[in-house]
Design a protein around this motif. Structure first.
Motif, PDB file in Angstrom:
ATOM      1  N   LYS A 242       0.815  -1.210   0.000  1.00 38.91           N
ATOM      2  CA  LYS A 242       0.000   0.000   0.000  1.00 38.91           C
ATOM      3  C   LYS A 242       0.855   1.270   0.000  1.00 38.91           C
ATOM      4  N   HIS A 243       2.147   1.124   0.314  1.00 44.03           N
ATOM      5  CA  HIS A 243       3.029   2.285   0.430  1.00 44.03           C
ATOM      6  C   HIS A 243       3.906   2.486  -0.800  1.00 44.03           C
TER       7      HIS A 243
ATOM      8  N   ASN B 130       8.087   5.511  -4.055  1.00 38.61           N
ATOM      9  CA  ASN B 130       8.491   6.062  -5.348  1.00 38.61           C
ATOM     10  C   ASN B 130       8.443   7.579  -5.399  1.00 38.61           C
ATOM     11  N   ASP B 131       8.174   8.219  -4.274  1.00 38.52           N
ATOM     12  CA  ASP B 131       7.973   9.667  -4.258  1.00 38.52           C
ATOM     13  C   ASP B 131       9.310  10.398  -4.137  1.00 38.52           C
TER      14      ASP B 131
ATOM     15  N   ASP C 196       3.463   4.076  -3.608  1.00 39.66           N
ATOM     16  CA  ASP C 196       3.535   5.464  -4.090  1.00 39.66           C
ATOM     17  C   ASP C 196       4.474   6.296  -3.223  1.00 39.66           C
TER      18      ASP C 196
ATOM     19  N   THR D 143      11.917   5.079 -11.269  1.00 36.83           N
ATOM     20  CA  THR D 143      11.097   4.313 -10.324  1.00 36.83           C
ATOM     21  C   THR D 143      10.187   3.352 -11.079  1.00 36.83           C
ATOM     22  N   ALA D 144       9.008   3.832 -11.484  1.00 38.84           N
ATOM     23  CA  ALA D 144       8.031   2.962 -12.144  1.00 38.84           C
ATOM     24  C   ALA D 144       8.579   2.362 -13.430  1.00 38.84           C
TER      25      ALA D 144
ATOM     26  N   ARG E  34       9.922   9.420 -12.407  1.00 41.39           N
ATOM     27  CA  ARG E  34       9.187   8.276 -12.969  1.00 41.39           C
ATOM     28  C   ARG E  34      10.122   7.381 -13.774  1.00 41.39           C
TER      29      ARG E  34
END
Length: 375
Positions: free
Chosen positions: A53-54, A59-60, A56, A70-71, A67
């Motif tokens: 759930k964490h 990846n912040d 995001d 990360t993604a 982006r």
């Protein structure tokens, strides 16, 4: 990604494309391997579900390339090599160990001290800061603004080493685990790729002004022929500009004896495990703080005598690991050995390396120095 049920009696039937329907953190090649692995997975499934759930938050990052590293790395649309190549720093100098294809070359070249960023002076901290350090830096954005570095600069990929040290010291000081200091003696355990990136520790001049910092780098990856080697960093890593003030300053990296007239970051290399080298280390000075980056405590039995020694000498120790699950396993192991809960609970490191690790065992994003915890 490998099938989480690999080795459960039968061979894998193909790629691991069947993800756990609850946590989504592990994957399997087949229904049969998923069923066979459930007895192991059921104890971690709920915990991994919470960790997923964490994603995001993990990846912040504030960078213009966030982006991309990360993604897109996690989804295999981008690689470390392609990212570094676009910026002209692939397999160059201190950047050599930041991708798989550079690691094999770098491993045979650890005796050479890489002195520069291979970047222009507007993209790297090659000089002292223009303003005093704020009371506390809390994020990469804080650091970049203070050092006047644009958010498209990739230097955070290397600066996570000194910034993680900075943050670990702030955590220890906030809990009164270390005293106010004008000299800081630290133990940095397990150096590997850092051996080619030692020049980045010159940034500790800016992070701890007027403080003499001594770091013992201890680990089996240090070659025996470098055992006991001392490196004094009097300034910052160079940029590529020939007319920059960083080039006109005195030699940045010198074996000279400290005169006491200038602050210096001293690095000393020690080959072997910490528990084996402890007696040699304390002959010079007793450590204020032990920092073990990307420790992998639950994965290596060699940690057992080290943890026992740290408890015996009662020196605060801060560890990092690549993901929250590895940190959870590590703190459980430490608590079982010591009979004490962590002095610093598991928490996200704001100065984790802002590029995801490729080909991880879980679908959880992993970063170098991602989570911190302490004993």
């Amino acid at each position: 990604m490998e099938c989480a049920g690999k080795g459960r009696g039968t061979r894998c039937t193909g790629p691991a494309t069947r993800r756990c329907g609850r946590c989504g953190a592990v994957a399997y090649c087949s229904v049969s391997h998923q069923i066979a692995h459930w007895s192991d997975h059921k104890g971690e499934c709920e915990r991994l579900e919470e960790q997923m759930k964490h994603v995001d938050l993990l990846n912040d990052f504030p960078f213009t390339f966030s982006r991309e590293v990360t993604a897109q790395v996690c989804e295999k649309q981008e690689t470390r090599c392609s990212f570094l190549t676009k910026r002209g720093i692939h397999c160059v100098g201190m950047w050599m160990y930041e991708c798989f294809c550079g690691a094999s070359v770098a491993s045979s070249d650890t005796s050479r001290l890489m002195k520069g960023w291979n970047l222009s002076n507007n993209l790297c901290p090659c000089r002292g800061p223009l303003s005093p350090i704020p009371k506390q830096l809390c994020s990469w954005k804080d650091y970049y603004e203070w050092r006047c570095i644009p958010l498209h600069s990739p230097v955070a990929l290397l600066l996570h080493w000194p910034l993680t040290i900075y943050h670990a010291i702030q955590l220890a000081a906030a809990r009164d685990l270390i005293p106010e200091f004008c000299f800081m003696n630290q133990i940095l355990k397990g150096p590997e790729k850092e051996l080619l990136e030692l020049a980045v520790f010159g940034e500790l001049h800016a992070l701890f002004p007027d403080v003499q910092v001594h770091i013992e780098l201890v680990g089996p990856a240090i070659p025996q022929y470098r055992d006991g080697e001392r490196i004094d960093l009097y300034s910052y890593a160079h940029c590529t500009e020939t007319d920059c003030i960083c080039r006109s300053s005195s030699e940045n990296f010198s074996p000279c004896v400290l005169t006491g007239e200038t602050s210096v970051v001293t690095l000393r290399l020690r080959a072997g495990y910490y528990h084996d080298r402890y007696r040699h280390i304390v002959k010079d000075s007793f450590p204020h703080l032990i920092i073990a980056p990307n420790a992998g405590i639950a994965a290596f039995m060699s940690w057992l005598p080290t943890i026992e020694l740290i408890k015996e000498i009662n020196v605060p120790a801060i560890f990092s690991d690549y993901c929250e699950e590895a940190s959870h396993l590590a703190t459980s192991y430490i608590s079982t050995l010591t009979g004490c809960p962590p002095t610093i609970p598991i928490q996200l490191n704001p100065f984790r390396q802002p590029m995801a690790v490729e080909d991880t065992a879980l679908f959880l994003p992993c970063y170098s120095n991602c989570f911190l915890f302490g004993m």
